[in-house]
Design an enzyme around this catalytic site. Structure first.
Site, mmCIF file in Angstrom:
data_model
loop_
_atom_site.group_PDB
_atom_site.id
_atom_site.type_symbol
_atom_site.label_atom_id
_atom_site.label_comp_id
_atom_site.label_asym_id
_atom_site.label_seq_id
_atom_site.Cartn_x
_atom_site.Cartn_y
_atom_site.Cartn_z
ATOM 1 N N PRO A 221 73.941 14.499 -0.240
ATOM 2 C CG PRO A 221 74.085 14.354 2.089
ATOM 3 C CD PRO A 221 73.201 14.810 0.995
ATOM 4 C CB THR A 223 74.089 12.670 -5.515
ATOM 5 O OG1 THR A 223 74.570 13.875 -4.955
ATOM 6 C CG2 THR A 223 72.724 12.360 -4.952
ATOM 7 C CB THR A 226 83.677 13.330 -4.061
ATOM 8 O OG1 THR A 226 83.008 14.044 -3.031
ATOM 9 C CG2 THR A 226 85.155 13.357 -3.834
ATOM 10 C CG HIS A 440 53.414 1.171 17.379
ATOM 11 N ND1 HIS A 440 53.157 2.327 18.096
ATOM 12 C CD2 HIS A 440 54.172 1.541 16.326
ATOM 13 C CE1 HIS A 440 53.752 3.339 17.489
ATOM 14 N NE2 HIS A 440 54.380 2.897 16.410
ATOM 15 C CD GLU A 441 56.135 -1.118 13.943
ATOM 16 O OE1 GLU A 441 55.912 -0.696 12.787
ATOM 17 O OE2 GLU A 441 56.712 -0.430 14.810
ATOM 18 C CG HIS A 444 52.930 2.405 11.927
ATOM 19 N ND1 HIS A 444 52.630 3.749 11.924
ATOM 20 C CD2 HIS A 444 53.830 2.231 12.935
ATOM 21 C CE1 HIS A 444 53.310 4.349 12.896
ATOM 22 N NE2 HIS A 444 54.045 3.449 13.533
#
Ligand code: ADP
Ligand code: ZN
Length: 619
Positions: A221, A223, A226, A440-441, A444
């Protein structure tokens, strides 16, 4: 973590529509007018003196009646001398016939006439038909209202082209041309031939060359499918009919097919012309899969599309462009020669293409001196053309809100964060939640920093955004086409890093990692069942649902493996995930001091960019 295809804006131009031959309102007003006329005509009968029969007889005997008119059992008449009464009267005959009446009338020289007891025939006809007419009008009116609600054709009439629900864009001079579609050069090249044909169909005809009737444009979608279709019509200078596959599917069975018929008929009338069918997969799914219900309607519509395409000869200069982001589910019948036998593939843009697309979209945006579009292109890995257009717009909005004269680098960065991570939420975390989120972050981020294969960290934040409490954003240094097993294992470990850190520092875990676990499990399953990354399963590919690891399509398909294989897959998935968890635990334990430092810095600054992170860890 990347922005997914955002809402595509509808074309800005007001589509032209066929003139409206029928308007529900007109009919309703006409019907109401008739009705009112009748009511008034009935009520406003000239008023008369109402006499009893014996009073009437009395008047007759005294020769005061000039004329009478029999209407059924009613007698209407006029006095010779009304005195202080109305000049005319009415009375009703008793049920039994009065034999003396006629002789008496004649005796007194009364003018006698008679009328049928009923309304004039046109009135009767009208009243037989009127209720039905009203009903039909209301039905039409409401069905159009429904259509409008459902986003179908709105002001068009019920008949003719308008019913097809297609939007017609006339040839216009300032439409979108090919130079407004950037970074899709090979697709443009493929479409050039179509343009030449639509421009000069005769040249091709003379040489007996058969043009493709249909071109299928495949790609994620946003890209520019249309956009490319419209630009093609514009470049060729032909009318452009556009409809979305989902618009074919309506409430009533058979409507879809008739819409297809109407649209093709109109397009042929105006040939050379271009028809664009968006989301063809919603009608063109493999038939008989029983997916999504409403099969009959879909099949009828699809069959009609196929019949129309087979029906027009190669001479007719009508080309159908269809777009889909699910080529894998298309009915093979659509792809046969003579139908959509040409295919154009659109990919998410690479860095240079992103730069080109950005350049198109900043044409009307005043940029500040510090904006470097190549930098923006570099930080928008995985963005589609539509995402990029959206990014530019967000940045312009931010600049406008800040009363700035031009859009700055900072606006682009802020817009990027908003698009990628969602907008900041105002609600504050309580201190315990805030600490947990920071841990937590940091987990990561640190895992990503320590594992060589993982994508580099761009920034970490514990400002709640979108639905996340915190976000660690990684940014690939280059566009990837292919993922190595090591990369995927590192990715699993990074995804689990948040949970690992919580366990390591706080000694327990929370619900905050649910989304991480979901991604981990999905990816591990693909590694095992589709990418041959488990020795126990071997290099085989099973259908297990989603096709693309990072888009997360779900597609229910029949399972093509045995119960015991399923069990092995489950065990292997668990093994991969457990190994990844061990990897991130080990990594974080080894860098425990760095983890604590990162947590502290995050609690203090809330958002850390890459430079700050490096500085914190180097200290
Ligand atoms: P699709 O039909 O593939 O979902 P669209 O053609 O509707 O995507 O694209 C949506 C918007 O994204 C376009 O209107 C345009 O602003 C922007 N866009 C997408 N691709 C490109 C591109 N290659 N060049 C310029 N703009 C693009
Ligand atoms: Zn997480």
């Amino acid at each position: 973590m990347n922005g997914e295809g955002s809402q595509e804006p509808r074309p800005e131009k007001t589509p032209q529509r066929a003139p409206n031959p029928f308007d529900g309102h007109t009919f309703i007003w006409l019907a109401l007018a008739f009705f009112l006329y009748y009511v008034i005509a009935t009520v406003s009968q000239p008023s008369r003196e109402s006499l009893s029969y014996s009073e009437f007889k009395q008047e007759l005997i005294t020769n005061n009646v000039e004329a009478v008119t029999f209407r059924g059992d009613q007698i209407l008449g006029s006095f010779r001398n009304p005195m202080d009464r109305l000049p005319r009267f009415s009375t009703v005959q008793p049920g039994v016939d009065d034999d003396q009446l006629l002789p008496l009338l004649e005796q007194n020289n009364v003018t006698i006439s008679a009328e049928s007891s009923q309304d004039p025939p046109w009135m009767r006809l009208l009243f037989a038909v009127l209720p039905w007419l009203l009903l039909i009008v209301f039905f039409l009116y409401f069905s159009r209202l429904m259509q409008r609600r459902m986003g179908g054709s709105s002001k068009d009439g019920m008949f003719g082209f308008a019913r097809s629900g297609a939007r017609l864009f006339e040839i216009d001079a300032e439409g979108i041309g090919f130079d407004e579609v950037a970074g899709v050069d090979s697709a443009k090249q493929d479409l050039r031939e179509i343009i030449d044909f639509l421009k000069e169909p005769d040249r091709f005809r003379k040489l007996g060359a058969k043009m493709p009737k249909g071109v299928l444009m495949m790609g994620p979608p946003g890209t520019g499918k249309t956009l490319l279709a419209r630009a093609t019509a514009h470049e060729a200078g032909v009318p452009f009919f556009s409809i979305s596959g989902s618009e074919f599917i309506e409430m009533y069975v058979g409507v879809g097919a008739s819409r297809v018929r109407d649209m093709f008929r109109e397009a042929r009338k105006r040939a050379p012309a271009l028809i664009f069918i968006d989301e063809i997969d919603s009608v063109g799914r493999v038939r008989g899969t029983g997916m999504g219900g409403g099969n009959d309607e879909r099949e009828q519509t699809l069959n009609q599309v196929l019949a129309e395409m087979d029906g027009f000869s190669a001479e007719e200069a009508v080309v159908v462009l269809a777009a889909t982001n699910r080529p894998d589910v298309l009915d093979p019948a659509l792809l046969r020669p003579g139908r959509f036998d040409r295919k154009v593939t659109l990919e998410l843009p690479q860095q240079s293409a992103r730069l080109a697309i950005l350049e198109v979209h900043v044409r009307k945006v005043p940029l500040a001196g510090d904006v470097r579009l190549d930098e923006v292109a570099a930080m928008t890995v995985g963005f589609s053309g539509a995402d990029l257009a959206n990014l530019v717009n967000e940045a312009a909005l931010l600049a406008a809100r800040g009363q700035a004269e031009a859009v700055s680098r900072d606006d682009f960065n802020k817009a990027h964060d908003r698009v990628v991570m969602g907008s900041e939420r105002k609600d504050l975390l309580n201190p315990a939640e805030r600490l947990r989120t920071a841990i937590h972050e940091s987990g990561h981020a640190l895992t990503a920093l320590r594992l060589e294969e993982a994508d580099p960290v761009r920034q970490v934040t514990i400002i709640p955004r979108g639905r996340a409490l915190g976000v660690t954003e990684q940014l690939p240094t280059e566009d990837r086409h292919n993922y190595s097993e090591d990369y995927l294992r590192a990715r699993l470990a990074v995804l689990l890093g948040g949970r690992c850190a919580e366990r390591l520092v706080l000694g327990n875990v929370s619900t905050g990692a649910a989304n991480d676990l979901e991604q981990v499990t999905r990816m591990a399953r693909m590694m095992v069942a589709q990418w041959g990354m488990s020795d126990k399963i071997g290099p085989v590919h099973f259908h297990i649902g989603s096709e693309h690891p990072f888009l997360g399509y779900e597609l229910t398909q029949e399972r093509d493996f045995s119960e015991s294989t399923a069990r092995t897959i489950d065990a292997e998935v668990r093994r991969l995930v457990t190994e990844a968890e061990a990897l991130c635990s080990r990594t974080l334990e080894e860098s425990r001091k760095d983890l604590d430092r990162l947590v502290e810095a995050l609690l203090e600054h809330e958002t850390l960019d890459r430079e700050t992170i490096d500085a914190v860890l180097a200290a």
